[in-house]
Design a protein around this motif. Structure first.
Motif, short mmCIF file in Angstrom:
data_model
loop_
_atom_site.label_atom_id
_atom_site.label_comp_id
_atom_site.label_asym_id
_atom_site.label_seq_id
_atom_site.Cartn_x
_atom_site.Cartn_y
_atom_site.Cartn_z
N ALA A 1 0.84 -1.20 0.00
CA ALA A 1 0.00 0.00 0.00
C ALA A 1 0.87 1.25 0.00
O ALA A 1 0.59 2.21 -0.73
CB ALA A 1 -0.93 -0.01 1.21
N TYR A 2 1.93 1.24 0.81
CA TYR A 2 2.80 2.41 0.87
C TYR A 2 3.46 2.69 -0.47
O TYR A 2 3.51 3.83 -0.93
CB TYR A 2 3.89 2.23 1.94
CG TYR A 2 4.80 3.44 2.03
CD1 TYR A 2 4.33 4.62 2.59
CD2 TYR A 2 6.08 3.42 1.50
CE1 TYR A 2 5.12 5.75 2.64
CE2 TYR A 2 6.89 4.55 1.55
CZ TYR A 2 6.40 5.72 2.12
OH TYR A 2 7.18 6.84 2.14
N PHE A 3 3.94 1.64 -1.12
CA PHE A 3 4.64 1.80 -2.38
C PHE A 3 3.70 2.38 -3.45
O PHE A 3 4.09 3.24 -4.24
CB PHE A 3 5.19 0.45 -2.84
CG PHE A 3 6.11 0.53 -4.03
CD1 PHE A 3 7.43 0.91 -3.87
CD2 PHE A 3 5.65 0.25 -5.30
CE1 PHE A 3 8.28 1.00 -4.96
CE2 PHE A 3 6.49 0.33 -6.40
CZ PHE A 3 7.81 0.71 -6.22
N GLN A 4 2.46 1.89 -3.48
CA GLN A 4 1.48 2.41 -4.45
C GLN A 4 1.19 3.88 -4.20
O GLN A 4 1.17 4.69 -5.13
CB GLN A 4 0.18 1.62 -4.36
CG GLN A 4 0.16 0.37 -5.21
CD GLN A 4 -1.26 -0.04 -5.56
OE1 GLN A 4 -2.21 0.32 -4.90
NE2 GLN A 4 -1.40 -0.83 -6.60
N GLU A 5 0.93 4.23 -2.93
CA GLU A 5 0.55 5.60 -2.61
C GLU A 5 1.73 6.56 -2.77
O GLU A 5 1.59 7.65 -3.34
CB GLU A 5 -0.03 5.65 -1.19
CG GLU A 5 -1.39 4.98 -1.10
CD GLU A 5 -1.79 4.57 0.31
OE1 GLU A 5 -1.08 4.99 1.27
OE2 GLU A 5 -2.77 3.82 0.47
N ALA A 6 2.91 6.15 -2.29
CA ALA A 6 4.11 6.98 -2.43
C ALA A 6 4.46 7.18 -3.90
O ALA A 6 4.95 8.24 -4.31
CB ALA A 6 5.28 6.35 -1.69
N GLY A 7 4.17 6.15 -4.72
CA GLY A 7 4.51 6.17 -6.13
C GLY A 7 3.71 7.17 -6.95
O GLY A 7 3.96 7.33 -8.15
N ARG A 8 2.74 7.84 -6.32
CA ARG A 8 1.99 8.88 -7.05
C ARG A 8 2.78 10.18 -7.15
O ARG A 8 2.33 11.12 -7.80
CB ARG A 8 0.63 9.10 -6.36
CG ARG A 8 -0.20 7.84 -6.47
CD ARG A 8 -1.61 7.93 -5.97
NE ARG A 8 -2.25 6.65 -6.27
CZ ARG A 8 -2.74 5.82 -5.37
NH1 ARG A 8 -2.69 6.12 -4.10
NH2 ARG A 8 -3.29 4.67 -5.72
N ALA A 9 3.93 10.22 -6.52
CA ALA A 9 4.80 11.40 -6.63
C ALA A 9 5.76 11.24 -7.81
O ALA A 9 6.25 10.14 -8.07
CB ALA A 9 5.60 11.60 -5.34
N GLY A 10 5.98 12.32 -8.53
CA GLY A 10 7.04 12.37 -9.54
C GLY A 10 6.85 11.51 -10.76
O GLY A 10 7.81 11.00 -11.33
N ARG A 11 5.62 11.37 -11.23
CA ARG A 11 5.41 10.56 -12.44
C ARG A 11 5.93 11.26 -13.70
O ARG A 11 6.00 10.65 -14.75
CB ARG A 11 3.91 10.26 -12.61
CG ARG A 11 3.38 9.33 -11.53
CD ARG A 11 1.94 9.01 -11.82
NE ARG A 11 1.35 8.23 -10.75
CZ ARG A 11 0.05 7.90 -10.69
NH1 ARG A 11 -0.76 8.30 -11.65
NH2 ARG A 11 -0.43 7.19 -9.70
N ASP A 12 6.26 12.55 -13.57
CA ASP A 12 6.84 13.27 -14.70
C ASP A 12 8.36 13.07 -14.79
O ASP A 12 9.04 13.70 -15.59
CB ASP A 12 6.52 14.77 -14.62
CG ASP A 12 6.99 15.39 -13.29
OD1 ASP A 12 7.63 14.69 -12.48
OD2 ASP A 12 6.70 16.58 -13.07
N GLU A 13 8.87 12.14 -13.94
CA GLU A 13 10.30 11.78 -13.93
C GLU A 13 11.19 12.89 -13.36
O GLU A 13 12.41 12.81 -13.43
CB GLU A 13 10.80 11.39 -15.33
CG GLU A 13 10.04 10.23 -15.97
CD GLU A 13 10.12 8.94 -15.16
OE1 GLU A 13 11.20 8.67 -14.60
OE2 GLU A 13 9.11 8.21 -15.08
N LYS A 14 10.59 13.95 -12.80
CA LYS A 14 11.38 15.00 -12.16
C LYS A 14 11.48 14.70 -10.66
O LYS A 14 10.71 13.91 -10.12
CB LYS A 14 10.74 16.37 -12.39
CG LYS A 14 10.73 16.79 -13.86
CD LYS A 14 10.01 18.12 -14.06
CE LYS A 14 9.95 18.48 -15.54
NZ LYS A 14 9.18 19.74 -15.76
#
Length: 635
Positions: free
Chosen positions: A309-322
């Motif tokens: 759950a943490y990995f999924q939610e944290a992974g919503r940051a920086g999808r623009d690769e910045k």
């Protein structure tokens, strides 16, 4: 340009696929059963939507996320792709109309909740549908090893028997090696075929900050890190409290949770997506299906129950690769709360049986009846009636669902729906004979399409504004036309649902099998320990710790998490530090040694060795015993 790139350009306006998307598309389009492991934000939906459009016939999509299902259907329809969805919130008549349209009406995508795929009505219609492929989203739900196992997913294997030549595409964002293997076995893959994108996120810095005063830390972080943000909290009450705290400190913020009216959620999400709101403070209800690439920081005020759950939610940051940050604010209270969650998440078996019995009484359901019945479920009224704790009831229902006795669909928000029963010529005669209803009927027909062939979602507020009347007047028009058999009208519903997947049993026959209760409780305890390790460990690279949890080996330190940043203060490179640390760990695991003994064994610079040992002692990873020799203390 090949067919897949042509479709990508025509419907989505892109010229190139993201990494792994094209490989998965070509695999399933060639007829191979395929499992795609793609982290959140990797573009999973395109991997079945593109080949679904390229193939003749219907693509069936199984997903447990009703909100996501509705969003994707709306998105496809906005691109002139005919799509429909079937889930527990629909009436039998609605479902029948949708299935008939799938047989005769050119539907390209049919989304199904897992509990619907094994029903008698669906299986009766399935042989008449031109199915081209079967896509399974959130595929980890089929595995009893997974963190979110749902027994209804096991019905998919039965459906495959009706579709022997139809390829399956299974998709998930997070899966351990055991789950990857189990998914393919449960879905009857003809051969193992996995496409896996590395979970490594080079632009995302994972940070754990110990904080007794989390509110103060939150404000400081958001004042320091500019840009869009999501703050996750555990309760609905906290979403409002933290949003108000941020507003008081001059930070644009709003709250979000599943209990809000849909139009309120839609408006908040829209404003956040368009950067009118900077920070969204939310429960985990926020995020599914949201594609906002420029989120600069995701903050967890409380530790989640699993690293998945943490990995999924944290992974919503920086999808623009910045550059972006995933921050967990950690305290001793988090560890204590996670430990307390174990008996709360797995109530005593007697308690679970009492909940099941009370539920049958609540619905006035006789033993031996109820199979396939769907009930609106007022959780608050149920708990007050039977003097039960809300979380105990919630988790008992989840366990009963895993055991296969019922399906529990959490809060559902379904708009009102209308379909015309009369044919067009009959409707014209009705309008001529009933002038009072003519204006309203014309408004309906101008506002919505497809009203003669399918149930169409309508918005009473919008219709009221267009007619310059109240919502109540619109409602009365709809009810009256329904009574006159001009339309079928299904009013708006917002409620959790209970679906009985077996007839009501006497509690003495209820069986909570070992794999449903005891084994899952053990795995839950292991997941809790993994979260505690992540929050309290300060000597292992955060990224390496997460990636190793998901089975990725030989991963180098990321160089940017809080642990790696501390390592850099020793003036050694992160990789040099890690190399010396691993050598020291290997030696001390076998037997304690003095500094001189270590120095003789290791072919490294003595000053570098001193820096590493000093750091490891400071963080209590190793230390001296009574004989003055170093021992390794931590994992």
């Amino acid at each position: 340009m090949d067919i897949f790139h042509h479709i990508l350009k025509q419907y989505w306006g892109y010229t190139q696929f993201r990494p792994l998307q094209e490989d998965i598309i070509r695999s399933v389009a060639s007829g191979k059963d395929t499992l795609g492991l793609m982290p959140t934000g990797g573009g999973k939906s395109l991997t079945f939507q593109v080949p679904g459009l390229a193939k003749e016939g219907i693509c069936l999509v199984v997903t447990p996320l009703i909100a996501l299902m509705k969003d994707q259907v709306a998105n496809l329809r906005s691109r002139d792709v005919k799509a429909a969805a079937i889930h527990s919130g629909l009436t039998r008549d609605e479902i029948n109309v949708i299935l008939e349209n799938c047989i005769f009406g050119g539907t390209k995508f049919l989304y199904l909740s897992p509990e619907r795929i094994g029903t008698e009505l669906f299986l009766e219609k399935l042989p008449h549908m031109p199915v081209s492929m079967l896509a399974i989203d959130e595929a980890h739900c089929i595995s009893q090893w997974g963190y979110d196992f749902r027994p209804s997913y096991l019905k998919i294997a039965e459906v495959r028997e009706h579709l022997p030549d139809v390829p399956v595409l299974a998709l998930t964002a997070t899966a351990t090696p055991d789950v990857v293997k189990d998914i393919q076995q449960k879905l009857l893959f003809k051969e193992d075929n996995v496409f896996e994108k590395s979970f490594k996120r080079d632009n995302l810095a994972y940070v754990v900050r110990y904080a007794e005063d989390k509110e103060e830390q939150l404000v400081k972080v958001l004042q320091k890190v500019p840009g869009s943000a999501v703050v996750y909290v555990r309760s609905r009450k906290k979403t409002k409290e933290y949003a108000e705290l941020l507003l008081k400190n001059g930070i644009s913020a709003s709250s979000f949770h599943a209990g809000m009216p849909q139009e309120v959620k839609d408006e908040k999400q829209k404003r956040w997506t368009q950067n009118e709101i900077r920070v969204m403070v939310s429960t985990n209800a926020f995020g599914m299906g949201i594609d906002k690439p420029d989120v600069r920081v995701v903050v967890h005020m409380d530790a989640p129950d699993s690293l998945e759950a943490y990995f999924q939610e944290a992974g919503r940051a920086g999808r623009d690769e910045k550059k972006a940050y995933a921050l967990l604010l950690w305290s001793n209270n988090d560890k204590a709360r996670l430990k307390r969650s174990i008996p709360m998440s797995f109530p005593e078996k007697e308690t679970i049986l009492n909940v099941y019995k009370a539920l049958g009484n609540f619905f006035q359901l006789a033993v031996g009846s109820g199979f396939g019945m769907v009930y609106d479920f007022d959780m608050g009224l149920f708990c007050s009636t039977y003097k039960m704790n809300v979380m105990v009831v919630f988790n008992s229902l989840k366990i009963l669902q895993r055991a296969g006795y019922l399906e529990f669909t959490e809060e559902l928000n379904l708009s009102s729906k209308v379909i015309f029963i009369l044919r067009r010529d009959e409707l014209y005669k009705f309008q001529v004979a009933n002038e009072d209803y003519d204006t309203f009927i014309k408004l309906l027909l101008r506002s919505y399409t497809g009203l003669f062939t399918e149930y169409v979602s309508i918005n009473e507020e919008v219709l009221a504004k267009r007619m310059n009347v109240t919502r109540q007047v619109i409602y009365e028009y709809l009810v009256t036309l329904s009574k006159l058999k001009v339309i079928k009208f299904i009013p708006q519903r917002k409620t959790p649902l209970i679906t009985y997947t077996t007839s009501r049993e006497d509690t003495k026959y209820i069986e909570l099998r070992k794999e449903v209760y005891k084994d899952r409780k053990t795995r839950y305890e292991d997941r809790i320990e993994s979260v505690i390790e992540y929050g309290s460990t300060n000597h292992i690279c955060r990224s390496k710790l997460l990636l190793s949890y998901f089975g990725q080996k030989n991963i180098e330190n990321c160089g940017q998490c809080d642990v790696c940043q501390q390592m850099k203060k020793t003036d050694l490179s992160v990789n040099t530090f890690d190399e010396i640390e691993q050598q020291v760990k290997k030696l001390l695991r076998n037997n304690p040694m003095t500094f001189n003994e270590l120095s003789l064994q290791l072919k490294v610079d003595e000053n570098d060795l001193q820096k590493v040992i000093r750091w490891l002692e400071e963080y209590e990873v190793m230390g001296e015993n009574e004989q003055g020799k170093f021992e390794w203390w931590r994992n």
